[in-house]
Design an enzyme around this catalytic site. Structure first.
Site, PDB file in Angstrom:
ATOM      1  N   CYS A   1      20.324 -86.890  45.556  1.00 32.42           N
ATOM      2  CA  CYS A   1      20.484 -86.705  44.112  1.00 32.42           C
ATOM      3  C   CYS A   1      19.093 -86.415  43.536  1.00 32.42           C
ATOM      4  O   CYS A   1      18.081 -86.534  44.235  1.00 32.42           O
ATOM      5  CB  CYS A   1      21.065 -87.963  43.489  1.00 32.42           C
ATOM      6  SG  CYS A   1      19.979 -89.374  43.702  1.00 32.42           S
TER       7      CYS A   1
ATOM      8  N   HIS B   1      22.026-105.815  45.779  1.00 33.83           N
ATOM      9  CA  HIS B   1      21.417-104.484  45.837  1.00 33.83           C
ATOM     10  C   HIS B   1      20.063-104.473  45.117  1.00 33.83           C
ATOM     11  O   HIS B   1      19.938-105.003  44.013  1.00 33.83           O
ATOM     12  CB  HIS B   1      22.355-103.454  45.201  1.00 33.83           C
ATOM     13  CG  HIS B   1      21.955-102.049  45.497  1.00 33.83           C
ATOM     14  ND1 HIS B   1      20.973-101.398  44.788  1.00 33.83           N
ATOM     15  CD2 HIS B   1      22.382-101.177  46.440  1.00 33.83           C
ATOM     16  CE1 HIS B   1      20.828-100.178  45.281  1.00 33.83           C
ATOM     17  NE2 HIS B   1      21.670-100.019  46.279  1.00 33.83           N
TER      18      HIS B   1
ATOM     19  N   GLU C   1      18.528-102.263  43.431  1.00 40.41           N
ATOM     20  CA  GLU C   1      18.519-101.712  42.065  1.00 40.41           C
ATOM     21  C   GLU C   1      18.952-102.786  41.055  1.00 40.41           C
ATOM     22  O   GLU C   1      18.340-102.937  39.993  1.00 40.41           O
ATOM     23  CB  GLU C   1      19.457-100.501  41.960  1.00 40.41           C
ATOM     24  CG  GLU C   1      19.459 -99.919  40.540  1.00 40.41           C
ATOM     25  CD  GLU C   1      20.625 -98.986  40.248  1.00 40.41           C
ATOM     26  OE1 GLU C   1      21.024 -98.216  41.119  1.00 40.41           O
ATOM     27  OE2 GLU C   1      21.131 -99.051  39.106  1.00 40.41           O
TER      28      GLU C   1
ATOM     29  N   THR D   1      23.685 -97.939  38.653  1.00 40.94           N
ATOM     30  CA  THR D   1      23.899 -96.485  38.497  1.00 40.94           C
ATOM     31  C   THR D   1      24.884 -95.917  39.521  1.00 40.94           C
ATOM     32  O   THR D   1      25.506 -94.891  39.262  1.00 40.94           O
ATOM     33  CB  THR D   1      22.572 -95.708  38.661  1.00 40.94           C
ATOM     34  OG1 THR D   1      22.006 -96.049  39.926  1.00 40.94           O
ATOM     35  CG2 THR D   1      21.605 -96.002  37.547  1.00 40.94           C
TER      36      THR D   1
HETATM   37 FE1  F3S Z   1      20.181 -90.726  41.952  1.00 42.78          FE
HETATM   38 FE2  F3S Z   1      18.952 -91.569  39.849  1.00 42.78          FE
HETATM   39 FE3  F3S Z   1      21.491 -91.243  39.824  1.00 42.78          FE
HETATM   40  S1  F3S Z   1      18.492 -92.124  41.919  1.00 42.78           S
HETATM   41  S2  F3S Z   1      22.187 -91.649  41.884  1.00 42.78           S
HETATM   42  S3  F3S Z   1      20.008 -89.636  40.006  1.00 42.78           S
HETATM   43  S4  F3S Z   1      20.380 -92.930  38.967  1.00 42.78           S
END
Ligand code: F3S
Length: 295
Positions: A23, A137, A139, A177
Site C-alpha cells: 500500500c 498489534h 499499530e 487502519t
Molecule cells: Fe497502508 Fe497506511 Fe493504509 S500503511 S494500509 S496506507 S494506513
C-alpha cells in the site's frame, strides 16, 4: 500492482487482484529505509521489522539496517538513525529516541499519524477512548500510546458486548487502519446500542484496506480457488484471508511460494490471487507465475 488476468494454454485462468501488495504507506516506508541505508549516516535501525517479509528484512540486514525488537534493545543504541515504520509507535518511543540523542526518521503512515493526533486531542479533552482493533498489534499499541487516559481496545463482537460504560464522559471510537470493515460496523453497532448519546465514531480504516477487502471479497466469490499471500503476523493479510474464506472454501494462506502445494488447487476453472499490504510485488509475481505454469 496492475490488474492481471491471464489464461494459460489449458484454458484456465489466474486473476491477480488489482490492489494486491504494497500500500502507499508501506511503499513509502520501505523506500525510506533503502534510501537511508544508501545515503544515511550509519548505523541505521528500524524500530521493529519494516514489513512482514523475512526476505526484505534479511536484505536490509545485509545493507547494515538492523531491526530493533523493542524499547529495551533501543536503550542499548548509542548512535545512528532510528526509522519508525509505517505502523507508528507510542509517543514515549519518540521521547526515548530524542532523549538518547539519536536521529529520528519518521516513516509512520500519514493515516496512522492522523489517528495518533485524534487520540491525543480527544483524550486531552476528557473523552474516553476505544480503539477497535487487535490489542497485540503494534499499530494499536502505538495508537494507545498517544492517549493521556487509559484506552479500551476491542477486537471482537464478544469483547464489545462485555464493554461497560462506567462513566458519563464523551466517547471517541477509532479503528486500527487495517481492521475488517464489516467487523468494525458490527462492533460499532453493539457499542452505540449501549449508549444513548455523546459519542464520536471515526472510521479510521484506511481506503487502501477497504479497497483491497472489497476487491478480495468480489474476486473470491467468482473464482474456484483463492490464494492469499502475506506474512503470518500481518493483520491485514489475516483479514483478507478471513474475507476470502467466507466466499470460497478453497482459500489458501501462504507466506511464500515454497509453502504452497499446487495439488490443492482444483484441476479446472479460475484461481484468484491477492496479497497483504506488506507483500512485495516480486513475491506476488513469483506465485502467480508458478500457478499459471503449473495449474
Ligand atoms: Fe497502508 Fe497506511 Fe493504509 S500503511 S494500509 S496506507 S494506513
Amino acid at each position: 500492482m496492475t490488474e492481471n488476468r491471464i489464461e494459460n494454454s489449458a484454458g484456465r485462468e489466474v486473476i491477480v487482484a488489482e490492489h494486491a501488495g504494497f500500500c502507499f504507506g508501506v511503499k513509502r516506508a520501505v523506500e525510506e529505509v533503502y534510501r537511508q541505508a544508501q545515503e544515511g549516516a550509519k548505523p541505521v535501525y528500524t524500530y521493529g521489522p519494516i514489513i512482514h517479509n523475512e526476505e526484505v528484512v534479511a536484505d536490509l540486514e545485509k545493507r547494515g539496517v538492523h531491526a530493533l525488537e523493542g524499547a529495551k534493545e533501543l536503550s542499548q543504541v548509542h548512535e545512528g538513525t532510528i526509522i519508525i515504520r509505517s505502523h507508528g509507535v507510542e509517543k514515549k518511543i519518540y521521547d526515548q529516541i530524542t532523549a538518547q540523542g539519536l536521529t529520528l526518521v519518521d516513516a509512520t503512515c500519514p493515516f496512522v499519524k492522523k489517528i495518533h493526533r485524534i487520540v491525543a486531542e480527544r483524550s486531552s479533552a476528557g473523552d474516553d477512548i476505544i480503539v477497535i482493533g487487535s490489542a497485540s498489534h503494534p499499530e494499536v499499541q502505538g495508537i494507545v500510546g498517544w492517549s493521556s487516559v487509559p484506552v479500551t481496545v476491542i477486537g471482537s463482537e464478544e469483547e464489545a458486548k462485555g464493554y461497560t460504560c462506567t462513566v458519563d464522559r464523551p466517547l471517541t471510537i477509532v479503528s486500527q487502519t487495517t481492521f475488517n470493515y464489516e467487523k468494525f460496523n458490527k462492533i460499532v453497532e453493539i457499542l452505540t446500542s449501549m449508549r444513548y448519546d455523546n459519542y464520536n465514531i471515526l472510521n479510521t480504516i484506511c481506503n487502501a484496506t477497504e479497497e483491497r477487502q472489497t476487491e478480495a471479497k468480489k474476486l473470491a466469490a467468482g473464482v474456484d480457488a483463492m490464494i492469499v499471500i502475506g506474512g503470518k503476523t500481518s493483520s491485514n493479510t489475516h483479514n483478507l484471508f478471513e474475507i476470502c474464506k467466507k466466499e470460497s472454501a478453497n482459500t489458501y494462506y501462504i507466506q511464500k511460494l515454497a509453502d504452497f502445494d499446487i495439488r490443492l488447487l482444483p484441476t479446472r476453472g479460475c484461481v484468484g490471487i491477492t496479497a497483504g499490504a506488506s507483500t512485495p510485488n516480486k513475491l506476488i509475481e513469483e506465485v502467480s507465475k508458478h500457478v499459471r505454469n503449473e495449474f
